[in-house]
Design an enzyme around this catalytic site. Structure first.
Site, PDB file in Angstrom:
ATOM      1  N   SER A  59      29.501 -40.817  17.575  1.00  0.00           N
ATOM      2  CA  SER A  59      30.800 -41.062  17.234  1.00  0.00           C
ATOM      3  C   SER A  59      31.035 -41.589  16.116  1.00  0.00           C
ATOM      4  CB  SER A  59      31.563 -42.132  18.604  1.00  0.00           C
ATOM      5  OG  SER A  59      32.496 -42.665  17.842  1.00  0.00           O
TER       6      SER A  59
ATOM      7  N   TYR B 158      32.987 -49.827  23.132  1.00  0.00           N
ATOM      8  CA  TYR B 158      32.523 -48.228  22.982  1.00  0.00           C
ATOM      9  C   TYR B 158      31.750 -48.413  21.569  1.00  0.00           C
ATOM     10  CZ  TYR B 158      33.805 -43.476  21.948  1.00  0.00           C
ATOM     11  OH  TYR B 158      33.746 -42.285  21.456  1.00  0.00           O
TER      12      TYR B 158
HETATM   13  P1  NAP Z   1      37.659 -37.207  27.446  1.00  0.00           P
HETATM   14  O1  NAP Z   1      38.627 -36.241  27.316  1.00  0.00           O
HETATM   15  O2  NAP Z   1      37.956 -38.595  28.077  1.00  0.00           O
HETATM   16  O3  NAP Z   1      36.493 -36.369  28.696  1.00  0.00           O
HETATM   17  C1  NAP Z   1      35.377 -37.326  29.236  1.00  0.00           C
HETATM   18  C2  NAP Z   1      34.707 -36.387  30.506  1.00  0.00           C
HETATM   19  O4  NAP Z   1      33.712 -37.272  30.973  1.00  0.00           O
HETATM   20  C3  NAP Z   1      35.598 -36.075  31.271  1.00  0.00           C
HETATM   21  O5  NAP Z   1      34.937 -34.918  31.962  1.00  0.00           O
HETATM   22  C4  NAP Z   1      35.136 -37.172  32.599  1.00  0.00           C
HETATM   23  O6  NAP Z   1      35.260 -36.363  33.719  1.00  0.00           O
HETATM   24  C5  NAP Z   1      33.799 -37.315  32.165  1.00  0.00           C
HETATM   25  N1  NAP Z   1      33.276 -38.781  32.955  1.00  0.00           N
HETATM   26  C6  NAP Z   1      33.824 -39.758  32.489  1.00  0.00           C
HETATM   27  N2  NAP Z   1      33.064 -40.842  33.161  1.00  0.00           N
HETATM   28  C7  NAP Z   1      32.225 -40.234  33.968  1.00  0.00           C
HETATM   29  C8  NAP Z   1      31.140 -40.725  34.851  1.00  0.00           C
HETATM   30  N3  NAP Z   1      30.968 -42.019  34.890  1.00  0.00           N
HETATM   31  N4  NAP Z   1      30.337 -39.700  35.263  1.00  0.00           N
HETATM   32  C9  NAP Z   1      30.507 -38.483  34.935  1.00  0.00           C
HETATM   33  N5  NAP Z   1      31.543 -37.928  34.079  1.00  0.00           N
HETATM   34  C10 NAP Z   1      32.265 -38.796  33.473  1.00  0.00           C
HETATM   35  O7  NAP Z   1      36.710 -37.443  26.451  1.00  0.00           O
HETATM   36  P2  NAP Z   1      36.176 -36.540  25.118  1.00  0.00           P
HETATM   37  O8  NAP Z   1      37.290 -36.614  24.118  1.00  0.00           O
HETATM   38  O9  NAP Z   1      36.126 -35.001  25.756  1.00  0.00           O
HETATM   39  O10 NAP Z   1      34.924 -36.739  24.751  1.00  0.00           O
HETATM   40  C11 NAP Z   1      33.681 -36.401  25.124  1.00  0.00           C
HETATM   41  C12 NAP Z   1      32.693 -37.472  24.610  1.00  0.00           C
HETATM   42  O11 NAP Z   1      32.618 -37.351  23.171  1.00  0.00           O
HETATM   43  C13 NAP Z   1      32.547 -38.865  24.986  1.00  0.00           C
HETATM   44  O12 NAP Z   1      31.317 -39.650  25.049  1.00  0.00           O
HETATM   45  C14 NAP Z   1      33.272 -39.539  23.762  1.00  0.00           C
HETATM   46  O13 NAP Z   1      32.796 -40.796  23.555  1.00  0.00           O
HETATM   47  C15 NAP Z   1      32.847 -38.582  22.498  1.00  0.00           C
HETATM   48  N6  NAP Z   1      33.376 -38.683  21.379  1.00  0.00           N
HETATM   49  C16 NAP Z   1      34.750 -38.139  21.496  1.00  0.00           C
HETATM   50  C17 NAP Z   1      35.475 -38.105  20.142  1.00  0.00           C
HETATM   51  C18 NAP Z   1      37.095 -37.425  20.254  1.00  0.00           C
HETATM   52  O14 NAP Z   1      37.672 -37.622  19.146  1.00  0.00           O
HETATM   53  N7  NAP Z   1      37.356 -36.937  21.171  1.00  0.00           N
HETATM   54  C19 NAP Z   1      35.049 -38.332  19.180  1.00  0.00           C
HETATM   55  C20 NAP Z   1      33.656 -38.702  19.197  1.00  0.00           C
HETATM   56  C21 NAP Z   1      32.836 -39.001  20.238  1.00  0.00           C
HETATM   57  P3  NAP Z   1      35.722 -37.291  34.814  1.00  0.00           P
HETATM   58  O15 NAP Z   1      37.198 -38.335  34.416  1.00  0.00           O
HETATM   59  O16 NAP Z   1      36.415 -36.386  35.873  1.00  0.00           O
HETATM   60  O17 NAP Z   1      34.811 -38.038  35.722  1.00  0.00           O
HETATM   61  C1  GCO Z   2      39.579 -44.336  18.883  1.00  0.00           C
HETATM   62  C2  GCO Z   2      39.096 -43.153  19.063  1.00  0.00           C
HETATM   63  C3  GCO Z   2      37.501 -42.973  18.729  1.00  0.00           C
HETATM   64  C4  GCO Z   2      37.253 -41.203  19.173  1.00  0.00           C
HETATM   65  C5  GCO Z   2      35.732 -41.128  18.401  1.00  0.00           C
HETATM   66  C6  GCO Z   2      35.878 -41.231  16.887  1.00  0.00           C
HETATM   67  O1  GCO Z   2      39.978 -45.219  19.681  1.00  0.00           O
HETATM   68  O2  GCO Z   2      39.252 -44.887  17.647  1.00  0.00           O
HETATM   69  O3  GCO Z   2      39.090 -42.777  20.552  1.00  0.00           O
HETATM   70  O4  GCO Z   2      36.525 -43.879  19.030  1.00  0.00           O
HETATM   71  O5  GCO Z   2      37.045 -41.290  20.261  1.00  0.00           O
HETATM   72  O6  GCO Z   2      34.908 -41.999  18.871  1.00  0.00           O
HETATM   73  O7  GCO Z   2      34.827 -40.361  16.579  1.00  0.00           O
END
Ligand code: NAP
Ligand code: GCO
Length: 288
Positions: free
Chosen positions: A148, A161
């Site tokens: 991230s 986080y």
């Molecule tokens: P999201 O929309 O909140 O989806 C999270 C996923 O993880 C859901 O499928 C959720 O399913 C599952 N999950 C949560 N807790 C779990 C557990 N204990 N065991 C198994 N599954 C679990 O998040 P996202 O935005 O798609 O992000 C996915 C990943 O990328 C995360 O690690 C996040 O930190 C990272 N990321 C996201 C962004 C962004 O901007 N969106 C940027 C950088 C990194 P359930 O709720 O059904 O369990």
């Molecule tokens: C926040 C956001 C970020 C993104 C992502 C950025 O609250 O700043 O949720 O953490 O999810 O991780 O790369």
């Protein structure tokens, strides 16, 4: 001479995407299946697993899913054993499951801190530990961790986080260091700010329809002046899962519209009339 595109194929591979009931995980699962892999996924909630299986099927993708909490080592061991019985060794693991709690650190409870660390850092440890023996036996494998912007930068209210994602960057480098000799490559995908349920609160408009100040802030910090879409991360997920990346190890590849290269502009100078409106990625099941 082999065609270079063949090196991006995942035919004959079994891939596990953790947390693929919606969000980025769903995009990764779709992408790896389209690249030829047999894909399996888990999430912590039965209803969301079932909804996602139906959504994959509607896309013509036969993706197996089951409930498994990545923080529960017994759950994970049982899930991996079941997958190995059904589909053989897991060749590719994307440690995608993650949560965030946006709370000022001094107001965050120990339970809230521990839950974020457990899902976002200990979960990848547990899942990687479960699949590496099979990968070694088979002669290699791929582990991709969901890093991230917070693997590199801090910001208010996301202490747990950021600590988890910073740790995940170093876990990525350590798996590379310890298991590279077995032809296992462990790299990180570092998304910028992507439109998913996790970031929906940061983009939610005011009651009067006004732009969320954080939305304006992120756009002023991103040269592309927009949020990313889950589909835009599919190519990198396939690349890091494929033979095309066999000599890349221990790297975090940032896919962020340029945010990590740019000091940003005054949010007040942003020409809002020119900005693309964000909508949730349509492959996402918005969390109830
Ligand atoms: P999201 O929309 O909140 O989806 C999270 C996923 O993880 C859901 O499928 C959720 O399913 C599952 N999950 C949560 N807790 C779990 C557990 N204990 N065991 C198994 N599954 C679990 O998040 P996202 O935005 O798609 O992000 C996915 C990943 O990328 C995360 O690690 C996040 O930190 C990272 N990321 C996201 C962004 C962004 O901007 N969106 C940027 C950088 C990194 P359930 O709720 O059904 O369990
Ligand atoms: C926040 C956001 C970020 C993104 C992502 C950025 O609250 O700043 O949720 O953490 O999810 O991780 O790369």
């Amino acid at each position: 001479m082999a065609n270079v595109l063949d090196s991006f194929s995942l035919k004959g591979k079994t891939a596990w995407v953790t947390g693929a009931s919606y969000g980025l995980g769903m995009a990764y699962a779709e992408a790896l299946a389209q690249a030829g892999a047999t894909v399996v996924f888990n999430s912590s909630n039965e209803e969301r697993v079932s909804k996602a299986i139906a959504q994959y099927r509607a896309l013509g993708l036969d993706i197996y899913g089951a409930v498994c909490d990545v923080t529960d080592e017994n759950d994970v061991r049982a899930f991996v054993s079941d997958i190995e019985d059904r589909f053989g060794t897991i060749d590719i693991l994307i440690n995608n499951a993650g949560i965030i709690r946006r709370i000022p650190m001094t107001e965050m409870s120990l339970e809230e801190w521990n839950r974020v660390i457990d899902v976002d850092l200990t979960g990848p440890f547990i899942c990687s530990k479960a699949v590496i023996p099979g990968m070694i036996k088979k002669g290699g494998g791929k582990i991709i961790n969901a890093c991230s912007m917070m693997s590199e930068f801090g910001r208010e209210t996301v202490s747990a986080y950021a600590a988890a994602k910073g740790g995940l960057k170093m876990l990525t480098r350590n798996i590379c260091s310890e298991y590279g000799q077995y032809n296992i490559q462990c790299n990180g995908i570092g998304p910028g700010y992507i439109a998913t349920p996790q970031t929906a609160p940061l983009r939610a408009k005011g009651e009067d329809g006004s732009m969320n100040p954080f939305d304006r802030f992120i756009r002023s910090k991103t040269p592309a002046q927009r949020w990313g879409h889950a589909d835009e991360l599919k190519g990198l997920a396939v690349f890091l899962s494929s033979p095309a990346s066999d000599f890349i190890n221990g790297q975090i590849i940032y896919i962020d519209g340029g945010i990590s290269a740019y000091i940003g502009q005054d949010p007040g100078n942003l020409d809002v009339s020119k900005l693309q409106d964000e909508d949730e990625d349509n492959s996402v099941i918005v969390k109830d």
